[in-house]
Design a protein around this motif. Structure first.
Motif, mmCIF file in Angstrom:
data_model
loop_
_atom_site.group_PDB
_atom_site.id
_atom_site.type_symbol
_atom_site.label_atom_id
_atom_site.label_comp_id
_atom_site.label_asym_id
_atom_site.label_seq_id
_atom_site.Cartn_x
_atom_site.Cartn_y
_atom_site.Cartn_z
ATOM 1 N N PHE A 187 19.221 16.111 -15.814
ATOM 2 C CA PHE A 187 18.037 15.670 -15.075
ATOM 3 C C PHE A 187 17.367 16.738 -14.217
ATOM 4 O O PHE A 187 16.252 16.532 -13.747
ATOM 5 N N GLY A 188 18.033 17.846 -13.960
ATOM 6 C CA GLY A 188 17.432 18.877 -13.123
ATOM 7 C C GLY A 188 17.702 18.683 -11.646
ATOM 8 O O GLY A 188 17.209 19.441 -10.811
ATOM 9 N N TYR A 189 18.468 17.667 -11.290
ATOM 10 C CA TYR A 189 18.899 17.433 -9.924
ATOM 11 C C TYR A 189 20.248 16.723 -9.993
ATOM 12 O O TYR A 189 20.614 16.184 -11.038
ATOM 13 N N VAL A 190 20.979 16.728 -8.894
ATOM 14 C CA VAL A 190 22.262 16.026 -8.853
ATOM 15 C C VAL A 190 21.994 14.632 -8.293
ATOM 16 O O VAL A 190 21.598 14.505 -7.131
ATOM 17 N N PRO A 191 22.159 13.578 -9.076
ATOM 18 C CA PRO A 191 21.807 12.232 -8.614
ATOM 19 C C PRO A 191 22.592 11.817 -7.376
ATOM 20 O O PRO A 191 23.634 12.396 -7.049
#
Length: 630
Positions: A187-191
Motif C-alpha cells: 500500500f505504500g504506508y504501514v496500516p
C-alpha cells in the motif's frame, strides 16, 4: 496541538522515573515547542509537549482536576468545547481555565467513557483516574491524531503520539516485523493495524483502551464507526441545503483559535470550498497559501489565484521544483515508519510555507473519502455491476484468461489499459478493490520477497484487511463498501498520517473541517447517485458549492500533488536505485531477493517497465529501517 507520552503499570504500581517520561515527550518536541511538563504518581507517569492554540497563557498539561484525582495529557482540539463547558457548568462543574483540556476532566467525572460520544474534535488523550485506578486512552473517530503503545518487559504500558516517543524508552525492543513490510509494499504506508517495530500497536481510529489496575491489558474497544447502511429519502434540493449547513458549521467550529489561522489552497474543489466558507464567516481577510511547480502540467497556481481573488484572501505562493528529493531524509525522520506517498514532499512544503505566517491551517482533506471523489470508486462501482451479471466461475475463466494474456501498457492512454480491468473483473469485489488501492502488486511482491520472508509471513497477506472490511461493512452497495474500507485503512493510514506528520514536523496545526463527524455521518446516508453520478464524484457537494465556486473549479479534472518519481530513478536517483540490491539494510534482513531488486531497477532504467513507485518504496523503507534499527 501537542505531543503526549506516558507509562502505566497495570499489574502493580511500580515507581515511574520522571526522566524517562520526559525523554519520551521531548523526543516529540516539534509537536509542542511552546512548553512541556511531566506528572508522575504511583504506577503512572504522563508527559506533554504543548503547541499553544487556545487559552495560550493557561491550560498547562498534564492537567489535574481540582481534587487531584484526575490527570490528563491530551493532543488535539475539542471544537465544541464551549458548548460542553456550558452543559457541565449547568451540572455544577467549576472551571479554572478557559481552554478545552479541562472539559475532558469534568466530562469524565460526569459521563465516564460515554463522554467520547459528545466530543466533536480531533484528539488522542490519556486520562488517569486515581480513584478508579485506571488509565483511559482514547482516539478520535477518524484517526486524525495518532497514538502508539507497547507493553514493555518491566510490565509497563508505554504510549506516545509518535513512534519516536516510544523509541526513547530503553526497554522498547527494536525488531522489524515482516508483516508490516508486506503491508507497506502493498500500500505504500504501514496500516494502522500493524507497525514496522514488532510489538508496537496503534490505537485504531474511533477506539479507546481502558487499562485497569490488577487486570491484563485488554483489546481496544470501538466507540464509533461509520454506517453506510442507512439511506436518506429526502429530495436532492433539501439534501443540498442540509449539506451546506453542515459545511458551514464544520468550518466555523474550526476557526476558533487564539493564534493566527489560515488555509491551504490548492485551487481544487475541496480546499476552495473550505476557503469560500471561511471567507463567509470571517470579518478579516483569510490567509491562504499554495505551492506551485515550475512545470505547467503540474502547476495549479492559476486556479488557486482565481479563488484567492474571488474571496479577497491574503494569498501567498511559492514555486518548488518537482525534483525536491532532497527532502527524503527529512520525511524519513518525520514519519518514523516508511511512507511512500510521494505527495508528502509537496505537503511538507505547503505546511512549511503556511507556518511562516500562521499556527493553524484548515485543509480540504477528507472530502474524497466522504463524498466518493476518487476515480477508483467509479471503476469499482462499474466493475461490480458487471460482476453481478455473471457467475464467479465464468468471470474467473473468461476475464482471468483475457487479463493474463492482454499486454501491460503503462505507456498507453488510459482507455487502452485494459489488463487491470480484465483481471479485476475476474476477482471478488473486495480483492479487486484492494489491488486498486495498492502500489506493488502481489506478483511483484512475490518476486521481491525471499523464501524466508514468505515463511515468516505465515500466510499473512496485505489485501486481506480490505477484503474483510468490505465483507463486513455496514453497507448497501459496492460504492458503500469501498468507501467504508477506505475509512478503515486508507484515510487514517495514508491521508491523515501524511497530514499529521508533515504539519507537526513544522509545528503547524492542521484542521480538517470536511471530516467533521456530523458531516461524514450525513454523507454516508446519501443515496449512491448523490455521491457519484454520471462518472462525477462528489456530485452533491459540487452542486451545493455552485453558489460559491465557478464551474471551471468545480468540474475540472482533479490534479492533486504530482511528484515525478519515475523520472527521478532515470535521472538524479538512478544510482540509488541501482544500489538497492546491495543494501545491507534491506538485503541484510534476509527478507529480500537482491537479484529481483536488481532486475526491477534495471528494467526501469531501460524503460522496459515503470517501477518508479516500487523503487521509491524501497528507498524510503531503507531510510526508515536504517533510522529504526541501525
Amino acid at each position: 496541538m501537542c505531543g503526549i507520552a506516558g507509562l502505566y503499570y497495570p499489574a502493580t504500581p511500580k515507581p515511574v522515573d520522571p526522566a524517562r517520561v520526559r525523554a519520551m515527550a521531548d523526543a516529540q518536541f516539534h509537536r509542542g515547542p511552546d512548553g512541556g511538563d511531566v506528572w508522575t504518581g504511583p504506577g503512572v507517569g504522563l508527559g506533554h509537549r504543548r503547541l499553544s492554540i487556545i487559552d495560550i497563557a493557561g491550560s498547562p498539561q498534564p492537567m489535574r482536576s481540582q481534587d487531584g484525582a484526575l490527570t490528563v495529557t491530551y493532543n488535539g482540539e475539542i471544537y465544541n468545547f464551549a458548548e460542553l463547558r456550558a452543559e457541565l457548568q449547568a451540572k455544577g462543574a467549576r472551571f479554572v481555565t478557559s481552554g478545552d483540556t479541562e472539559v475532558l476532566l469534568h466530562g469524565w467525572e460526569a459521563w465516564g467513557p460515554a463522554m467520547l460520544d459528545r466530543l466533536n474534535g480531533m484528539f488522542a488523550f490519556a486520562l488517569h483516574d486515581a480513584a478508579r485506578q485506571c488509565l483511559f486512552v482514547a482516539r478520535d473517530r477518524m484517526g486524525v491524531k495518532p497514538l502508539h503503545y507497547a507493553e514493555l518487559s518491566d510490565g509497563a504500558v508505554a504510549f506516545a503520539s509518535e513512534l519516536k516517543g516510544l523509541l526513547a524508552h530503553p526497554l522498547l525492543r527494536r525488531e522489524p516485523d515482516v508483516r508490516a513490510v508486506e503491508d507497506y509494499l502493498a500500500f505504500g504506508y504501514v496500516p494502522d493495524d500493524t507497525c514496522l517495530v514488532a510489538g508496537v500497536k496503534k490505537l485504531p481510529a474511533g477506539h479507546f483502551l481502558l487499562l485497569e489496575r490488577g487486570k491484563p491489558v485488554p483489546a481496544p474497544t470501538r466507540w464509533w464507526d461509520i454506517d453506510f447502511s442507512r439511506r436518506s429519502t429526502r429530495k436532492a434540493k433539501a439534501l443540498e441545503e442540509e449539506l451546506v449547513e453542515h459545511l458551514r458549521a464544520a468550518v466555523a467550529l474550526r476557526m476558533v483559535a487564539d493564534v493566527p489561522l489560515g488555509a491551504f489552497l490548492s485551487g481544487g474543489v475541496d480546499s476552495s470550498a473550505v476557503v469560500a466558507l471561511m471567507a463567509e464567516a470571517s470579518p478579516r481577510a483569510v490567509k491562504t497559501c499554495t505551492i506551485g511547480f515550475d512545470e505547467a502540467g503540474l502547476d495549479e497556481r492559476a486556479y488557486a489565484d482565481q479563488i484567492a481573488r474571488r474571496f479577497a484572501t491574503e494569498h501567498r505562493e511559492r514555486i518548488v521544483s518537482p525534483d525536491d528529493f532532497a527532502l527524503i531524509d527529512t520525511l524519513a525522520a518525520a514519519f518514523d515508519e516508511p511512507f511512500a506517498d510521494a505527495s508528502a514532499l509537496a505537503t511538507y512544503r505547503v505546511c512549511e510555507l503556511a507556518r511562516e505566517t500562521v499556527t493553524v491551517a484548515l485543509s480540504g482533506d477528507g472530502a474524497d473519502e466522504a463524498f466518493a471523489g476518487y476515480r477508483r470508486y467509479k471503476f469499482q462501482a462499474a466493475e461490480e455491476r458487471v460482476r453481478g451479471l455473471l457467475p464467479a466461475s465464468i468471470r474467473s475463466g473468461v476475464f482471468g484468461t483475457l487479463g493474463r494474456y492482454y499486454p501491460k501498457a503503462d505507456w498507453a492512454p488510459q482507455r487502452f489499459r485494459a489488463k487491470t480491468t480484465l483481471l479485476a473483473l475476474a476477482e471478488d469485489g473486495g480483492e479487486a478493490y484492494a489491488h486498486s488501492v495498492g502500489v506493488t502488486s502481489p506478483a511483484l511482491r512475490a518476486q521481491l520477497l525471499s523464501d524466508d520472508a514468505r515463511r515468516a509471513l505465515q500466510g499473512h497477506r496485505a489485501e486481506d484487511r480490505y477484503v474483510r472490511a468490505m465483507r463486513h461493512a455496514p453497507a448497501r452497495d459496492a460504492l458503500d463498501r469501498a468507501q467504508y474500507a477506505d475509512f478503515q485503512h486508507w484515510l487514517p493510514g495514508d491521508i491523515l498520517t501524511k497530514a499529521d506528520r508533515t504539519s507537526m514536523a513544522v509545528s503547524l496545526e492542521a484542521r480538517e473541517p470536511l471530516l467533521d463527524y456530523k458531516l461524514v455521518e450525513f454523507a454516508a446516508t446519501l443515496p449512491a447517485n448523490m455521491r457519484l453520478r454520471g462518472g462525477q464524484g462528489k456530485w452533491l457537494m459540487k452542486k451545493a458549492m455552485e453558489r460559491y465556486l465557478p464551474e471551471d473549479i468545480l468540474y475540472r479534472r482533479k490534479m492533486g500533488f504530482v511528484t515525478p518519481i519515475s523520472a527521478w530513478f532515470n535521472g538524479p536517483l538512478a544510482a540509488q536505485a541501482a544500489a538497492l540490491s546491495r543494501s545491507r539494510v534491506l538485503v541484510g534482513t534476509g527478507w529480500f531477493d537482491p537479484r529481483a531488486i536488481e532486475r526491477i531497477a534495471a528494467d526501469h532504467a531501460a524503460g522496459r517497465a515503470d517501477h518508479g513507485r516500487t523503487l521509491w518504496q524501497l528507498v524510503m523503507l531503507e531510510k526508515s529501517m536504517s533510522r529504526l534499527f541501525g
